[in-house]
Design a protein around this motif. Sequence first.
Motif, PDB file in Angstrom:
ATOM      1  N   ASP A  51       0.768  -1.134  -0.094  1.00 11.37           N
ATOM      2  CA  ASP A  51       0.000  -0.005   0.042  1.00 11.37           C
ATOM      3  C   ASP A  51       0.896   1.298   0.003  1.00 11.37           C
ATOM      4  O   ASP A  51       1.632   1.474   0.958  1.00 11.37           O
ATOM      5  N   ASN A  52       0.574   2.256  -0.953  1.00  8.14           N
ATOM      6  CA  ASN A  52       1.560   3.364  -1.196  1.00  8.14           C
ATOM      7  C   ASN A  52       1.446   4.442   0.188  1.00  8.14           C
ATOM      8  O   ASN A  52       2.029   5.011   0.447  1.00  8.14           O
ATOM      9  N   ASN A  53      -0.050   4.047   0.365  1.00  3.03           N
ATOM     10  CA  ASN A  53      -0.416   5.070   1.705  1.00  3.03           C
ATOM     11  C   ASN A  53       0.609   4.872   2.995  1.00  3.03           C
ATOM     12  O   ASN A  53       0.653   5.581   3.672  1.00  3.03           O
ATOM     13  N   LEU A  54       1.015   3.659   3.067  1.00  7.85           N
ATOM     14  CA  LEU A  54       2.145   3.546   4.119  1.00  7.85           C
ATOM     15  C   LEU A  54       3.035   4.307   4.207  1.00  7.85           C
ATOM     16  O   LEU A  54       3.965   4.425   5.123  1.00  7.85           O
TER      17      LEU A  54
ATOM     18  N   GLY B 119       1.586   8.796  -6.983  1.00 10.07           N
ATOM     19  CA  GLY B 119       1.029   8.472  -5.525  1.00 10.07           C
ATOM     20  C   GLY B 119       0.870   9.520  -4.691  1.00 10.07           C
ATOM     21  O   GLY B 119       0.744  10.680  -4.970  1.00 10.07           O
ATOM     22  N   PRO B 120       0.811   9.232  -3.486  1.00 10.73           N
ATOM     23  CA  PRO B 120       0.139  10.238  -2.416  1.00 10.73           C
ATOM     24  C   PRO B 120       1.301  11.091  -1.653  1.00 10.73           C
ATOM     25  O   PRO B 120       0.989  12.079  -1.090  1.00 10.73           O
TER      26      PRO B 120
ATOM     27  N   GLN C 286       7.807  -6.109  -6.187  1.00  6.30           N
ATOM     28  CA  GLN C 286       6.995  -6.045  -7.353  1.00  6.30           C
ATOM     29  C   GLN C 286       7.788  -6.572  -8.672  1.00  6.30           C
ATOM     30  O   GLN C 286       7.115  -7.022  -9.470  1.00  6.30           O
ATOM     31  N   ILE C 287       9.105  -6.614  -8.665  1.00  7.65           N
ATOM     32  CA  ILE C 287       9.763  -7.616  -9.685  1.00  7.65           C
ATOM     33  C   ILE C 287       9.156  -8.773  -9.813  1.00  7.65           C
ATOM     34  O   ILE C 287       8.941  -9.361 -10.904  1.00  7.65           O
ATOM     35  N   LEU C 288       9.081  -9.457  -8.701  1.00  7.55           N
ATOM     36  CA  LEU C 288       8.516 -10.792  -8.726  1.00  7.55           C
ATOM     37  C   LEU C 288       7.151 -10.929  -9.167  1.00  7.55           C
ATOM     38  O   LEU C 288       6.786 -12.194  -9.843  1.00  7.55           O
ATOM     39  N   GLN C 289       6.360  -9.903  -8.957  1.00  8.38           N
ATOM     40  CA  GLN C 289       5.064  -9.960  -9.264  1.00  8.38           C
ATOM     41  C   GLN C 289       4.752  -9.686 -10.961  1.00  8.38           C
ATOM     42  O   GLN C 289       4.021 -10.064 -11.467  1.00  8.38           O
TER      43      GLN C 289
ATOM     44  N   LEU D 131      11.954   6.219   3.477  1.00  6.02           N
ATOM     45  CA  LEU D 131      11.365   5.646   2.243  1.00  6.02           C
ATOM     46  C   LEU D 131      12.370   5.065   1.265  1.00  6.02           C
ATOM     47  O   LEU D 131      11.958   3.998   0.797  1.00  6.02           O
ATOM     48  N   ARG D 132      13.727   5.414   1.225  1.00  6.28           N
ATOM     49  CA  ARG D 132      14.548   4.598   0.641  1.00  6.28           C
ATOM     50  C   ARG D 132      14.685   2.973   1.262  1.00  6.28           C
ATOM     51  O   ARG D 132      14.874   2.163   0.587  1.00  6.28           O
ATOM     52  N   ALA D 133      14.901   3.171   2.740  1.00  4.39           N
ATOM     53  CA  ALA D 133      14.929   1.782   3.272  1.00  4.39           C
ATOM     54  C   ALA D 133      13.620   0.716   3.042  1.00  4.39           C
ATOM     55  O   ALA D 133      14.035  -0.364   2.457  1.00  4.39           O
ATOM     56  N   LEU D 134      12.496   1.342   2.966  1.00  3.12           N
ATOM     57  CA  LEU D 134      11.341   0.459   2.447  1.00  3.12           C
ATOM     58  C   LEU D 134      11.285   0.083   1.115  1.00  3.12           C
ATOM     59  O   LEU D 134      10.809  -0.756   0.463  1.00  3.12           O
TER      60      LEU D 134
END
Length: 444
Positions: free
Chosen positions: A175-178, A282-283, A198-201, A187-190
Amino acid sequence: MNTANAGAYGVTPPISTVGPTAKENSLNDAMIEELRKQGSFESDAATEKRRQVLGTLQGITKEFVYEVSRKKNMSEGMAKDAGGKIFTFGSYRLGVYGPGSDIDTLVVVPKHVTREDFFVTFDEMLRKRPELNKIQPVPDAFVPIIKTIFDGVDIDIICGRLDIPQIPLDLTLEDNNLLRNIDERDLRALNGTRVTDQILQLVPQKMVFRHALRTIKLWAQRRAIYANMFGFPGGVAWAMLVARICQLYPNAVGATIVAKFFHIYLQWKWPQPVLLKKIEDGPLPVKVWNPKIYPQDKYHRMPIITPAYPSMCATHNITASTQKIIIKEMQRGLDIMNDIQFGKKQWSDLFIKHDFFYRYKFYLTIVTGTKGSYEDHLKWSGMVESKLRLLVQKLENVDGISLAHPYVKPFSKTFVCSSQEQVYKIKELWKRKLKQITSLLSIC
């Protein structure tokens, strides 16, 4: 083989949805066998050891959040409910790790736990553990990190804080809202875990992707073109390049993906970006890669764009020289792949080691030294390594230099000195060694 849903992946339709031929299956089997010979796969026992270590770290993470919560006057119940969870990313999460590979690990904590808590309390808890073999905190890094060897396993640990009061074990980071109300370092860590997931998906067949990526990673490492810090693609960039080929050939086997990899990227119209999905909004009021808006994005030579919001260029470090080297190595790779497909060469020929130390007439050696603790030395030498790419860019602008080729690994030596006299002797020793190296290189 399960046929992939060809219309579901990538920003363009696939080039071909044809399944593998008998010959391609045979080549693929030979490729996997060669990967085994090259030591690319880890034993089941070593993999189980990794799982056990990650389980231990998960327990330490919950204990860490609980302890910090109690120090901040939370009730017993609230402190226990605060949670804490570890995620993995990089090669381990992608399933392409091998013997000795590190595990990139993200510790996610609730909003009342700070980065300072991570580098004080979490650090102290690790140091008390009997399993700890080595620890090196680097709080001032671009992504603050604690490097460890824990129970014999190399683990790099970063921390990401979310603006929520509890981190349950079933939390996902999709969820981008996180990402609201957190700073850039969080943000860089997450983003590491979010990009890897995302790559795997976004690949049609995960096992095909993993076999092809193992091959490309081994090739890039052997040819010394695998190092983001020095101006070459890093692990996530190579993964995205392979993933894009998997999208274009969704029903192919790994050997075909490797062959198409060299063929496609040698024809690629750089700086046209490599995208696994359309760049999304995104938000957050943060920068998303866009050369139409941001002038610096126009200068990215081989842009490979991360799929998770906010999208970034994973290859902004590539210089004019390193781009030439990458293209040259891809041409070599294509030539060898053509010979492999016609039975003139073996897969082992693709993985022949680089000839960096015999290729050029002139070499420049950068020597760094420190007097202090080993941690002090690692910090200083790491900072010098991070600046080497800037030196390459300066050299590229010097008349008479057509190529500045950085080597991707440092050579280090540590001495423990108990007196100033010993320090002097070490300096003299290194002066003599440098003269020997210089004379040797001049002969080569």
